[in-house]
Design an enzyme around this catalytic site. Structure first.
Site, PDB file in Angstrom:
ATOM      1  N   LYS A  20       0.863  -1.107   0.050  1.00  0.00           N
ATOM      2  CA  LYS A  20      -0.069   0.035   0.151  1.00  0.00           C
ATOM      3  C   LYS A  20       0.915   1.204   0.037  1.00  0.00           C
ATOM      4  O   LYS A  20       1.705   1.507   0.825  1.00  0.00           O
ATOM      5  CB  LYS A  20      -0.933  -0.132   1.396  1.00  0.00           C
ATOM      6  CG  LYS A  20      -2.102   0.726   0.965  1.00  0.00           C
ATOM      7  CD  LYS A  20      -3.041   0.550   0.116  1.00  0.00           C
ATOM      8  CE  LYS A  20      -4.420  -0.107   0.631  1.00  0.00           C
ATOM      9  NZ  LYS A  20      -5.208  -0.873  -0.396  1.00  0.00           N
ATOM     10  N   THR A  65      -2.427  -5.611   0.375  1.00  0.00           N
ATOM     11  CA  THR A  65      -1.908  -4.343   0.583  1.00  0.00           C
ATOM     12  C   THR A  65      -2.835  -3.722   1.707  1.00  0.00           C
ATOM     13  O   THR A  65      -2.424  -2.713   2.481  1.00  0.00           O
ATOM     14  CB  THR A  65      -2.097  -3.452  -0.708  1.00  0.00           C
ATOM     15  OG1 THR A  65      -3.590  -3.302  -1.060  1.00  0.00           O
ATOM     16  CG2 THR A  65      -1.414  -4.110  -1.697  1.00  0.00           C
ATOM     17  N   HIS A 267      17.105  28.614 -13.605  1.00  0.00           N
ATOM     18  CA  HIS A 267      17.700  29.930 -14.287  1.00  0.00           C
ATOM     19  C   HIS A 267      16.995  31.084 -13.844  1.00  0.00           C
ATOM     20  O   HIS A 267      15.632  31.150 -13.895  1.00  0.00           O
ATOM     21  CB  HIS A 267      17.742  29.744 -15.633  1.00  0.00           C
ATOM     22  CG  HIS A 267      18.387  28.439 -16.049  1.00  0.00           C
ATOM     23  ND1 HIS A 267      19.521  28.079 -15.717  1.00  0.00           N
ATOM     24  CD2 HIS A 267      17.962  27.484 -16.738  1.00  0.00           C
ATOM     25  CE1 HIS A 267      19.859  26.965 -16.378  1.00  0.00           C
ATOM     26  NE2 HIS A 267      18.836  26.650 -16.968  1.00  0.00           N
TER      27      HIS A 267
END
Lengths: 315, 315, 315, 315
Positions: A20, A65, A267
């Protein structure tokens, strides 16, 4: 990686894992009226004897899960959350030692930091403020990360952070580079250097017999050294700054053997104000989004093995 | 709103505006070796005699959005950026007073905060650290917002913030509500109250003749009072907390007449640990994503007119 | 908007609303083996006699947001989801007519579209493909939107979409604009015109006595006309294109009286290839992120009142 | 990975790469009035003799990232963009063969798909629609991906996609799994199975002497087979479905030797409507955000080596 072969089967299963992801657990610890928060996002990935579920759909070896999710919440109660790393160690050990088919567990955790809301001033007309020890505001800077991997024998702990944005407004140059047919860049002798740090560092703690690091202090110190190296390096390239950041960590923290950074060069272009009759004396910049330089490297303690992969994901 | 009619034209133009959005301007101010940053995202929206461009495509009254971008960068040099509000005032005044067809300018600004990177310790083996006054790390918490509107006669300044996440781990209840056929919610007598504050506040400064507020101090104080009201309110509903946050601002800051909040109730559900034989004494929570309660309201100084719209966007 | 006054209370409550936002409901309708999906994100906002909850925290008039969530799911069963608009009408009517303190309900819905996965070819070696009528892939283009508002007497339905990205690779010019001190833009006689359409359109259906539009067909037709107007307009400005898109809708769809668009000008800049000895004959473009022009306007049927606000949010 | 050692230097440089990321290039090809679009996001990563720039800041071996950006745009003109893969091959070859210090180039590309806007109906009152062959709407489904790696001798091409959301509304079960102390999940015999496919597939083309695949057709066919396998598999677990998707590709496409998927299990929970006296016969679902199951695996042609890493990033 070895694929698992089956007689007469021309298509094989290779590396696989499941669990999970992104279990959002918040743990409140009450020390009288003073509360403490741990706020984690925990992802579980388990590997082992999982051929059958892929080939035939048989779930006989599959811990759901959903159960891994429940375990995260139960362990927050049973063990508390001393640190993200310690919590991950509890979870990884549990899955590998309690489930026969599971040979390897990898726990990834994001931690979100909070700080207390300052109380009202003593002379405030609003009362009770100095009593408030349960109110928090989320610190928005970096997200702290850790990844714990356990195979039943040894541990690998890689901690790190992402989304830490830093800037030097001077002491950065870039010149003396290769020029080919496609080069138009002008050399720069005083530029802004800004990046959004994504970093990972691997601990040399691998064994329950070793004394474990102080995970909380380690994080704080690594972060501090990394920032100071960024601030104090007179930079001739972002690569050089990156190396200095990694080397400062290796030199300052004995518990760490390997560092990897992925540093986008955010930048900031000096705006041409001449058409408006104005001089731009390194004052006004345009912060660009894309494209950006992307500088990535691993820095290692001499003798250490490189184990952090080239690509870094969070979950 | 009045639509602009044309003879024989059955489809009319209503409210319209245009400009360059999300101009990212970074201004560095150098005080010897000590640098200061202002980092803004500026969006320009202009209105006026713009029928022709919509009906026929004639650009004879259109100052290009590219020009509004250039103006942002040029003004960063010409006027500096004292505060987001003051910068927006310069821009709005310029567009309305310099361009005949433009009757109204709205400038929206997001401001990103930075703080200095701490120098190395005095006894650091790395030198020069105490000299570094040009290195910054971005504060990730809230984004500060402002919106300046000018029609050539009067000003409207609405400032605010977004993405400020706060939590009280106790002193919040919710009970005594209406129950209908679809109600299943259990009453809560000690719950987590968490929200991500999106707030806007309108200044009563409208006229160049009035003394303008100290925009920087005002922001800092509003933020402080809002947080303290959140922390200090024993909450019976998020609506009540919202009202207290707004009222605290109105009562503490004479320059502000109206506040609007949009507060998602970031639910933290107590996890049921009973199936695992564990008691959850307000310790372990699941932080849910969606759905969430959404509580929105305007709070006004008595006698003030409500002018902040129901929906709030940033750009 | 009128603030609610209280004796001796200097801080008043203005417009306010509350409810559960972003209820993700998926409805499967089974017609034998052929399944149909409706996939919605429903946000509820209720207004009415809500002074007490703000001033004192009393929830005696407050239907919990959790109940509004439950109602969304229950109504998906009780009424089905014929269209997002029809579903919103059921919900809005219910809240206003069933709860004494609630005077106004606003339901906002996002709808995500799905299309069927094509079956395997008839001569496929994989069997059963032509039987599969329950497999879907999400259409990723635009998100469909609607907002239903009901005050117990009349209806306002505003539908729309967001995130629909369109581009004309020619037939767009931009010249003849105002030039001031800050203008550097070169005139363009053949440029790319691209935008990400966010649009809303208001129906003139306001009353249960009127025959309601066919909401599904209306959406499909509005979308088609809008796209065709975008494609077929030789553009001298994005404002002109916007007007044509709105006018085409008004002229083609009698059920709609007002349209509002927010159109970012997604700039595609011709790259200067001359330094490399190459000619760029409107072939190679840089797709910029920020800044972007932002063009917003309302288009109205003659005689109609403008009711869609300047700012558009989704939830 | 081998770190580069320096005499007396205790901190070494490991794997490193640099380049310009996220160069957004749009290429228009004009075939009379019929235009064609290629819309790419190109990221360049170069490796080689880059020790000096990290250790000392010397840029003597560094081709600037700005130059790699220019090269992307220039090559769009010089070579055109036949396919993302072919474009990446041109770029990778150029950097490795033209620059002595560069030993390896990795080009990652995202491709965004567009489709034509349908012309107005023949009997439309709007003219010229059938002439329009330069108007496009972006297809929003998946983003196509490719990664080209070249070391001067052999090629590795890994293509793929992300963000393709699929759903089966039936023919999915999950039962027979391991149950431990923390297991509360109920077995499911008819559930929704939905996922957002992130997949990568590796071509067995490695050498200029080999005939290259038809990259465009290959993508289209892989996508089709993958979707059909998802649709046609009666699923006992997402792992089984994943294996079938991968196996279908390997079995159908001779040019591909390895597939890796990362499949989040996008849970759709049946809403309990019993408290409202309603029966939910697999009709009304709550689509949850987090947590989610995450199923990841590599599928290999027998005899092929696994080379796609566990973690997949895009840029």
């Amino acid at each position: 990686m070895t694929a698992t072969s089956r007689p007469g089967r021309p298509v094989l299963l290779g590396q696989n894992q499941y669990g999970k992801a992104e279990n959002r657990v918040v743990k409140i610890t009450r020390d009288g009226g003073t509360h403490h928060i741990k706020d984690l996002n925990v992802s579980v990935a388990l590997s082992g004897d999982m051929d059958d579920v892929h080939y035939s759909g048989s779930n006989a070896s599959v811990l759901p899960t959903d159960t891994t999710k429940n375990t995260v919440y139960a362990f927050a109660k049973e063990y508390g959350i001393e640190s993200a790393e310690q919590f991950g160690i509890h979870l990884a050990r549990h899955f590998v030692t309690s489930q026969e088919p599971i040979h390897r567990a990898r726990i990834r955790i994001e931690e979100y930091a909070w700080e207390r809301i300052d109380a009202s001033d003593a002379n405030s007309k609003f009362i009770g403020a100095d009593e408030v020890r349960h109110s928090f505001v989320r610190k928005g800077q970096e997200t702290r990360l850790t990844q714990i991997t356990y195979d039943g024998e040894s541990w690998e702990v890689v901690s790190g952070l992402k989304d830490l944005v830093v800037m030097n407004s001077t002491n950065s140059e870039f010149w003396g580079y290769v020029k080919d047919r496609y080069t138009t860049l002008q050399e720069a002798y005083d530029r802004i250097l800004a990046t959004e740090v994504s970093g990972r560092w691997r601990f040399n703690w691998t064994d329950d017999e070793q004394k474990a690091p102080n995970w909380e202090k380690s994080y704080e110190q690594v972060r501090k050294h990394m920032l100071q190296a960024f601030a104090e390096t007179y930079s001739l390239s972002l690569q050089q700054t990156l190396y200095q950041m990694g080397a400062r960590i290796i030199n300052s923290r004995a518990e760490i053997d390997e560092v990897r950074f992925s540093l986008p060069n955010k930048h900031h272009f000096l705006v041409d104000l001449e058409p408006f009759g104005l001089k731009n004396d390194n004052e006004v910049y345009f912060a660009a989004d894309r494209p950006y330089g992307l500088i990535e490297a691993t820095i290692l303690r001499d003798g250490a093995e490189a184990r952090i992969p080239v690509d870094l994901t969070n979950l």
